[in-house]
Scaffold this motif. Sequence first.
Motif, PDB file in Angstrom:
ATOM      1  N   LEU A  39       0.888  -1.072  -0.383  1.00 58.61           N
ATOM      2  CA  LEU A  39      -0.359  -0.044  -0.310  1.00 58.61           C
ATOM      3  C   LEU A  39       1.049   1.108  -0.218  1.00 58.61           C
ATOM      4  CD1 LEU A  39      -2.592   1.167  -0.102  1.00 58.61           C
ATOM      5  CD2 LEU A  39      -2.155   1.230   2.628  1.00 58.61           C
ATOM      6  N   ALA A  40       1.996   1.274   0.723  1.00 58.87           N
ATOM      7  CA  ALA A  40       2.597   2.430   0.691  1.00 58.87           C
ATOM      8  C   ALA A  40       3.181   2.796  -0.343  1.00 58.87           C
ATOM      9  CB  ALA A  40       3.771   2.370   1.845  1.00 58.87           C
ATOM     10  N   GLY A  41       3.921   1.373  -1.193  1.00 60.87           N
ATOM     11  CA  GLY A  41       4.369   1.836  -2.604  1.00 60.87           C
ATOM     12  C   GLY A  41       3.528   1.811  -3.466  1.00 60.87           C
ATOM     13  N   ALA A  42       2.505   1.345  -3.393  1.00 62.42           N
ATOM     14  CA  ALA A  42       1.022   1.713  -4.506  1.00 62.42           C
ATOM     15  C   ALA A  42       0.744   3.245  -4.162  1.00 62.42           C
ATOM     16  CB  ALA A  42      -0.172   0.901  -4.034  1.00 62.42           C
ATOM     17  N   LEU A  43       0.961   4.076  -3.092  1.00 69.72           N
ATOM     18  CA  LEU A  43       0.531   5.179  -3.034  1.00 69.72           C
ATOM     19  C   LEU A  43       1.436   6.634  -3.196  1.00 69.72           C
ATOM     20  CD1 LEU A  43      -2.128   5.334   0.455  1.00 69.72           C
ATOM     21  CD2 LEU A  43      -2.776   5.584  -2.155  1.00 69.72           C
ATOM     22  N   CYS A  44       2.688   5.536  -2.861  1.00 72.95           N
ATOM     23  CA  CYS A  44       3.834   7.197  -3.141  1.00 72.95           C
ATOM     24  C   CYS A  44       3.841   7.245  -4.745  1.00 72.95           C
ATOM     25  CB  CYS A  44       4.721   6.421  -2.337  1.00 72.95           C
ATOM     26  SG  CYS A  44       6.281   5.153  -2.734  1.00 72.95           S
ATOM     27  N   ALA A 231      15.281  11.695   8.966  1.00 75.71           N
ATOM     28  CA  ALA A 231      14.563  10.317   7.610  1.00 75.71           C
ATOM     29  C   ALA A 231      14.387  10.845   6.316  1.00 75.71           C
ATOM     30  CB  ALA A 231      13.614  10.082   8.294  1.00 75.71           C
ATOM     31  N   THR A 232      13.375  12.408   6.296  1.00 73.84           N
ATOM     32  CA  THR A 232      12.727  12.915   5.471  1.00 73.84           C
ATOM     33  C   THR A 232      13.489  13.417   4.369  1.00 73.84           C
ATOM     34  OG1 THR A 232      10.587  12.998   6.167  1.00 73.84           O
ATOM     35  CG2 THR A 232      11.221  14.508   3.917  1.00 73.84           C
ATOM     36  N   ALA A 233      14.468  14.255   4.744  1.00 73.71           N
ATOM     37  CA  ALA A 233      15.951  14.248   4.094  1.00 73.71           C
ATOM     38  C   ALA A 233      16.823  13.398   3.735  1.00 73.71           C
ATOM     39  CB  ALA A 233      16.046  15.566   5.138  1.00 73.71           C
ATOM     40  N   PHE A 306      10.788   7.989  -2.511  1.00 70.03           N
ATOM     41  CA  PHE A 306      11.675   7.780  -0.895  1.00 70.03           C
ATOM     42  C   PHE A 306      10.802   8.444   0.447  1.00 70.03           C
ATOM     43  CE2 PHE A 306      14.129   5.337  -4.118  1.00 70.03           C
ATOM     44  CZ  PHE A 306      14.434   3.879  -3.884  1.00 70.03           C
ATOM     45  N   ALA A 307      10.678   9.534   0.437  1.00 70.54           N
ATOM     46  CA  ALA A 307       9.841  10.314   0.932  1.00 70.54           C
ATOM     47  C   ALA A 307       8.876  10.030   1.550  1.00 70.54           C
ATOM     48  CB  ALA A 307      10.416  11.513   0.947  1.00 70.54           C
ATOM     49  N   ILE A 308       8.247   9.620   0.763  1.00 69.17           N
ATOM     50  CA  ILE A 308       6.325   9.723   0.784  1.00 69.17           C
ATOM     51  C   ILE A 308       6.443   8.361   1.189  1.00 69.17           C
ATOM     52  CG2 ILE A 308       3.933   8.905   0.293  1.00 69.17           C
ATOM     53  CD1 ILE A 308       4.889  11.934  -2.198  1.00 69.17           C
ATOM     54  N   TYR A 309       7.264   7.127   1.233  1.00 68.45           N
ATOM     55  CA  TYR A 309       7.326   5.909   1.190  1.00 68.45           C
ATOM     56  C   TYR A 309       7.949   5.642   2.985  1.00 68.45           C
ATOM     57  CZ  TYR A 309       8.295   0.364   0.506  1.00 68.45           C
ATOM     58  OH  TYR A 309       8.485  -0.521   1.465  1.00 68.45           O
ATOM     59  N   ILE A 312       4.888   6.496   4.913  1.00 65.52           N
ATOM     60  CA  ILE A 312       3.925   6.345   4.551  1.00 65.52           C
ATOM     61  C   ILE A 312       3.732   4.676   5.323  1.00 65.52           C
ATOM     62  CG2 ILE A 312       1.959   4.647   3.578  1.00 65.52           C
ATOM     63  CD1 ILE A 312       1.696   7.114   1.506  1.00 65.52           C
ATOM     64  N   LYS A 313       4.900   4.343   5.185  1.00 68.66           N
ATOM     65  CA  LYS A 313       5.171   2.377   6.325  1.00 68.66           C
ATOM     66  C   LYS A 313       5.353   3.868   8.264  1.00 68.66           C
ATOM     67  CE  LYS A 313       9.302   1.646   4.807  1.00 68.66           C
ATOM     68  NZ  LYS A 313      10.861   0.756   4.828  1.00 68.66           N
ATOM     69  N   LYS A 314       6.071   4.469   8.615  1.00 72.97           N
ATOM     70  CA  LYS A 314       5.698   5.154   9.689  1.00 72.97           C
ATOM     71  C   LYS A 314       4.363   5.174   9.948  1.00 72.97           C
ATOM     72  CE  LYS A 314       7.752   7.605  12.597  1.00 72.97           C
ATOM     73  NZ  LYS A 314       8.900   9.308  13.099  1.00 72.97           N
ATOM     74  N   SER A 315       3.995   5.821   9.159  1.00 69.24           N
ATOM     75  CA  SER A 315       2.211   4.956   9.973  1.00 69.24           C
ATOM     76  C   SER A 315       1.342   4.493   9.542  1.00 69.24           C
ATOM     77  CB  SER A 315       1.896   6.532   8.799  1.00 69.24           C
ATOM     78  OG  SER A 315       2.141   5.995   7.375  1.00 69.24           O
ATOM     79  N   LEU A 316       1.934   3.635   9.114  1.00 67.94           N
ATOM     80  CA  LEU A 316       1.292   2.208   9.113  1.00 67.94           C
ATOM     81  C   LEU A 316       2.469   0.804   9.688  1.00 67.94           C
ATOM     82  CD1 LEU A 316       0.571   1.597   5.542  1.00 67.94           C
ATOM     83  CD2 LEU A 316      -1.227   2.595   6.733  1.00 67.94           C
TER      84      LEU A 316
END
Length: 326
Positions: A39-44, A231-233, A306-309, A312-316
């Motif tokens: 799901l994280a990969g699909a969304l990003c 981590a985002t940076a 990679f930033a969004i992935y 989202i992984k963290k939020s999930l």
Amino acid sequence: MASYMNKFVGAAYPVHSPIENILPKPEPTGVDLYSRFFLAGALCCSITHGALTPVDVVKTRIQLEPTVYNKGMIGGFRQIIQNEGPAALLTGFGPTFAGYFLQGGFKFGGYELFKKLIVDQIGMEKAREYRMPVYLGASALAEFFADIALCPLEATRIRLVSQPTFANGLLGGFARIAREEGLLGFYAGFGPILFKQVPYNMAKFATMEVVLEKALHFTNRTKESLSGSEATAYNLGSGLIAGFAAAIISQPADTLLSKINKTKALPGETTGGRLVKFSKELGITGLFTGLTTRLVMVGTITAFQFAIYGGIKKSLNATKSTEISK
């Protein structure tokens, strides 16, 4: 009836013990974990590719009609808006979003899965010693299955962009190809798309892993010690470099894919024969036409993916991927 209502209300509005809010929730494993990676990969991927549809429209036009669109990326934007209106820049948005939703899920989720399967087979010690072949193998396998899902929608997108009057949107374009050309119409570009996407994905993930590992080593940090913004940076910077590497490696195949999907094959023509023919016609310079535009596009996409992935992984709560970096 009362029993049914009790079950329904109990499921919808469960009463939790106060201690449940104190104890940490168990981390997902198995199918649950890898479905979250999917799901994280699909969304990003769908978000980033969908947002950059206008850039992709210009890139595809430059590749297919270099004598017409010969004024660079900015000039290409101006030409399309002047000749067809601003809405033309969103041509192919539907198949782009849908196609990369599926592809992104298989790409990122598959990479996480195949990496773990390879590590389970050879052991963590060997995996760390030979981590580059592990990265390359896992990403290649993931991309193969991702491209099976992507290819029909990518064929539809390219046809819509290259032939603006072909159909009105995703459903119309998809239905017309299915009606007139059948399954082969959707997968005419499967060989080229593998030729393009597999090296692209291998370069993307392997470069990302290596650059991120070097960046963390240089700053004497670990992934676990990074805050959310840090981590985002790190993901943005490493992803940008990975995107540049992937774009350069896959550019010739990207150009050939656009050419193959633009027109039907002549009677008796094979995909391999068409690849050779177009390569000869274009030459080295032609194969790299539109590279500057694609560097901007792919570099930006990969960095944000990679930033969004990661976010989202963290939020999930899907943070337990298999790590083999030193």
